[in-house]
Every structure is written in C-alpha cells, then in structure tokens.
Enzyme design. Structure first.
Site, PDB file in Angstrom:
ATOM      1  N   LYS A 153       0.906  -1.322  -0.164  1.00 52.84           N
ATOM      2  CA  LYS A 153       0.050   0.078  -0.010  1.00 52.84           C
ATOM      3  C   LYS A 153       0.695   1.387   0.046  1.00 52.84           C
ATOM      4  CE  LYS A 153      -0.521  -0.585   5.000  1.00 52.84           C
ATOM      5  NZ  LYS A 153      -0.761   0.215   6.155  1.00 52.84           N
ATOM      6  N   TYR A 203      13.767  30.927   6.881  1.00 49.46           N
ATOM      7  CA  TYR A 203      12.626  31.486   7.219  1.00 49.46           C
ATOM      8  C   TYR A 203      12.895  31.729   8.890  1.00 49.46           C
ATOM      9  CZ  TYR A 203      10.377  31.056   2.778  1.00 49.46           C
ATOM     10  OH  TYR A 203       9.961  31.308   1.483  1.00 49.46           O
TER      11      TYR A 203
HETATM   12  C1  PLP Z   1      -4.094  -4.272   7.938  1.00 53.13           C
HETATM   13  C2  PLP Z   1      -2.656  -3.873   7.778  1.00 53.13           C
HETATM   14  N1  PLP Z   1      -2.060  -5.214   7.667  1.00 53.13           N
HETATM   15  C3  PLP Z   1      -0.429  -5.413   7.582  1.00 53.13           C
HETATM   16  C4  PLP Z   1       0.212  -4.029   7.612  1.00 53.13           C
HETATM   17  C5  PLP Z   1       1.713  -3.991   7.572  1.00 53.13           C
HETATM   18  O1  PLP Z   1       2.075  -3.602   8.644  1.00 53.13           O
HETATM   19  P1  PLP Z   1       3.886  -3.437   8.797  1.00 53.13           P
HETATM   20  O2  PLP Z   1       4.168  -2.266   7.911  1.00 53.13           O
HETATM   21  O3  PLP Z   1       3.883  -3.047  10.491  1.00 53.13           O
HETATM   22  O4  PLP Z   1       4.332  -4.950   8.621  1.00 53.13           O
HETATM   23  C6  PLP Z   1      -0.569  -2.892   7.848  1.00 53.13           C
HETATM   24  C7  PLP Z   1       0.159  -1.488   7.779  1.00 53.13           C
HETATM   25  O5  PLP Z   1      -0.043  -0.637   8.421  1.00 53.13           O
HETATM   26  C8  PLP Z   1      -1.966  -2.622   7.955  1.00 53.13           C
HETATM   27  O6  PLP Z   1      -2.665  -1.814   7.919  1.00 53.13           O
END
Ligand code: PLP
Length: 376
Positions: free
Chosen positions: A35, A264
């Site tokens: 993601k 700034y």
């Molecule tokens: C539902 C879910 N699963 C897995 C992950 C992966 O987590 P991590 O990056 O801590 O391994 C995330 C990331 O936030 C998540 O939202």
C-alpha cells in the site's frame, strides 16, 4: 544520476528482506504489503521484488492500488482492505481481488455487485479483536459471519480469509497482544461453527511476525520490515537492509559571516564565519518541517544537522570550513553499511518523534526513484 535529488531503491534488498522474514516466520506464507506506493518505494517494482523474495500474496489498502497491480500483469492473490462506499467493487471482483470486509453494509454491496456480474466475489472477513479501527466488533461478528455463510451458499461469495490486526505488536509483551490473540481464536471458532472454511487466517504484521510465533496462522503480512526498517524501536534484525536511500545534490554554497540568520524566521544563527550548503529538498518532497534544526544529513563524510527552517523546496546545512561544492551528494537517510555515519529512516523517526513508516512514505512524487540491484 544527474537529478537534483533521487531516492535510490535497492530491489535486491527488498527481495532479500522478504526471504529473511519468511525464514524468521518459519516459512509461513508471506503477504508483501505494498500500500501507499509500496511504502514510498514504488508499488510495482516493490511488488515484483517481494514476489522474487517469495511473497505469494500482496496486500493493499485501497482497491485502486490492487487494480494497479493487476494492470501491471501481477496475478498473485491480492487483498485490499479499506472499502469506503463508492469504491470500484465490481472491478475488484472481476480482477479477482480479495476484499477485506468488516461490516454488513460492505458485504451487502459486494454481494449485490457479484450477483449483478454473475460472479463469485472473494471476501476476507475482518474481526476487530481490539484495535478498534477496521473489522467487525465481537458483538457484530456472528451476524457478519452468518450473512457471509449464506452468501457463500448462494455462490455469491467465497470467504477466502478471516483476519485481524494488532494494536500494539510493536511493544512486545503489551497485554493487549494476548487478549487480541485469544479474541482472534474466538472469532475463528465462530467462523468455523458457521461452516466457513477460509484458505487463510492471518493477524501478524512485521512486528508480530518477528516476535510472536503464535500469531503466524496461515499467512503473515510483512510491510515495513520488507523495506528494511524495523517496527520495534531498539530491535535489530540481523540481515535486514534498508532499501531506500534519499540523496540530494547540493545546489549552492556560500560563505557567510558570524551572526547570519539562516532560512525563514532566522531560527538558526551562525556562530562564526562559515559555509552554508543549500539542499534542494523540502517539505513538499517529504522532509518534515518539524526537522528544522533537527534532521540529520550526511554530507562530505560527516553527519550534520539541518540549519534552520525546512522550506517547501529546500533547506540549509552549515558545513563550517569543510570543502563542500555545488553538485556534491548529501544523504538524508539510507543504509549505514554504506557509510557508518549515514542516518537511517529510524534515526529520523526517533528524532522527530514519529515512526519510520512516515519518513519513507512521505518522500514525494517530485523525487525520482532510481532502481538498483539485479532485479532493477
Ligand atoms: C491491516 C494491515 N496489515 C498489515 C500491515 C503491515 O504492517 P507493517 O508495515 O507493520 O508490517 C498494515 C500496515 O499498516 C496494515 O494496515
């Protein structure tokens, strides 16, 4: 590279990390989480590197992220888990994307689309075991499971998974961890009694897959650790390699007298005659403004601290009398194996009171990604 700045992404590091994490998880099948543009590393290259390292699943937050994987010809199972009303559910069903479902309204919307298309949607029911974010609360779980079982009998859905997510797995020993695990076991029992036979049951993220063998079930979801960053402050995972190095060229240097206010607000004032070096990266590129007078940067073989306010497109370093020239490379964060004074994304997170996830996902679209490694 001749760019003003670039994020170098080592794809071999990502695949090696995935391989290492799979081994750490005892060979449990591995979902690479891609993601947010592969945590800022680039979704498609990251996905391919994760698959080369043995990931047999991919995970995204949004359906549109999952569809991007399909458009790139990636055919492994993909789970997308945030489905607000109006998202392209029909396209997801047609693309064989597993849909994370937390409530009746979403289930009903998926069933309606599956019926309209004459297809069977793949659905993974999410139980809220204590994070109190996504997922069905224990009070609503049975009703959701039973509705899904009826839709499965009708041939409208296949419940391919049952899953959950931890609140505090980055704090090993936190009392919520055991409570969530026991709540997950109960949720699985309810699903089992309703006749569901999910292909995968899963709850572990990076922190849990590193520290909690009892949380492995049929699949572990590896996000941040796949990119070589540790979710648990202070924990070292031997062999994990940060995949992203953020470089910038120095745009300009100048000598200024003692007492010169810099950037700034003049929140930094030189204490002697010195050389200032201008780095053409700013908060629009993901360098947090909160890093003003705090962020560490490697330049000329030494780690230095940002002088004054981080602007939208630039910030300044005070390099004293060191020989620094326009065109030299500065490294904001990367892998200390390359130079022991290289700051890491974890260092930035600690200094700014945040997490390394925020540091790498913030690197903006203006910064080109340069892919290296045998997989590039
Ligand atoms: C539902 C879910 N699963 C897995 C992950 C992966 O987590 P991590 O990056 O801590 O391994 C995330 C990331 O936030 C998540 O939202």
């Amino acid at each position: 590279m001749s760019h003003f700045a670039h994020a170098r992404v080592d794809l071999d590091a990502i695949s090696d990390n995935a391989r290492l994490l799979r081994e750490r998880a005892g060979g449990t099948p591995f979902m690479g989480v891609v993601k947010a543009d592969g945590y800022g590393h680039g979704v498609i290259p990251a996905a391919r590197a994760l698959m080369a390292g043995g990931a047999t699943w991919l995970g995204t937050a949004l359906i549109r992220e999952a569809l991007e994987l399909r458009r790139a010809g990636i055919t492994v199972p993909v789970l997308a888990w945030i489905i607000p009303p109006g998202e392209p559910v029909a396209e997801a069903i047609e693309a064989d994307i597993d849909l994370g479902v937390s409530d009746r309204a979403t289930l009903d919307a998926v069933v309606a689309e599956a019926r309209r298309l004459g297809r069977t949607a793949r659905v993974q029911l999410k139980a809220d075991t204590g994070l109190n974010r996504g997922g069905a609360s224990p009070a609503d779980w049975s009703a959701l499971v039973e509705a899904a079982a009826r839709a499965e009998d009708e041939g409208r859905v296949r419940v391919s998974g049952v899953w959950s997510h931890f609140a505090c797995s980055d704090e090993p020993g936190h009392p919520s961890i055991a409570l969530q695990l026991s709540q997950f076991h109960e949720a699985l029992e309810v699903a089992d009694k309703a006749g569901l036979s999910p292909e995968v049951r899963h709850i572990a993220n990076s922190a849990a897959l590193l520290t909690l063998p009892e949380a492995r079930f049929d699949l572990v979801r590896g996000g941040i650790a796949s990119y070589g960053l540790c979710p648990i402050p202070g924990l070292t995972v031997p062999g994990l390699r940060p995949a992203m190095t953020l470089y910038s060229r120095i745009a300009l240097t100048k000598r200024v007298p003692a007492g010169s206010g810099v950037s700034y607000g003049h929140r930094y004032v030189t204490d002697k005659e010195t050389t200032l070096a201008l780095v053409p990266l700013g908060y629009a590129d993901g360098v947090p403004r909160a890093a003003s007078n705090k962020g560490p940067v490697l330049l000329g073989g030494r780690s230095r601290v940002i002088a004054g306010t981080v602007c939208m497109d630039q910030f300044v370093l005070d390099v004293g009398d060191d020989e620094v020239r326009a065109g030299d490379h500065a490294v904001l964060f990367g892998d200390p194996a390359e130079h022991p004074d290289t700051p890491t994304a974890e260092d930035w997170a600690r200094i700014l009171d945040t997490i390394p996830y925020e540091i790498v996902t913030r690197v903006g679209p203006r910064v080109p990604r340069e892919y290296v490694g045998d997989l590039a």
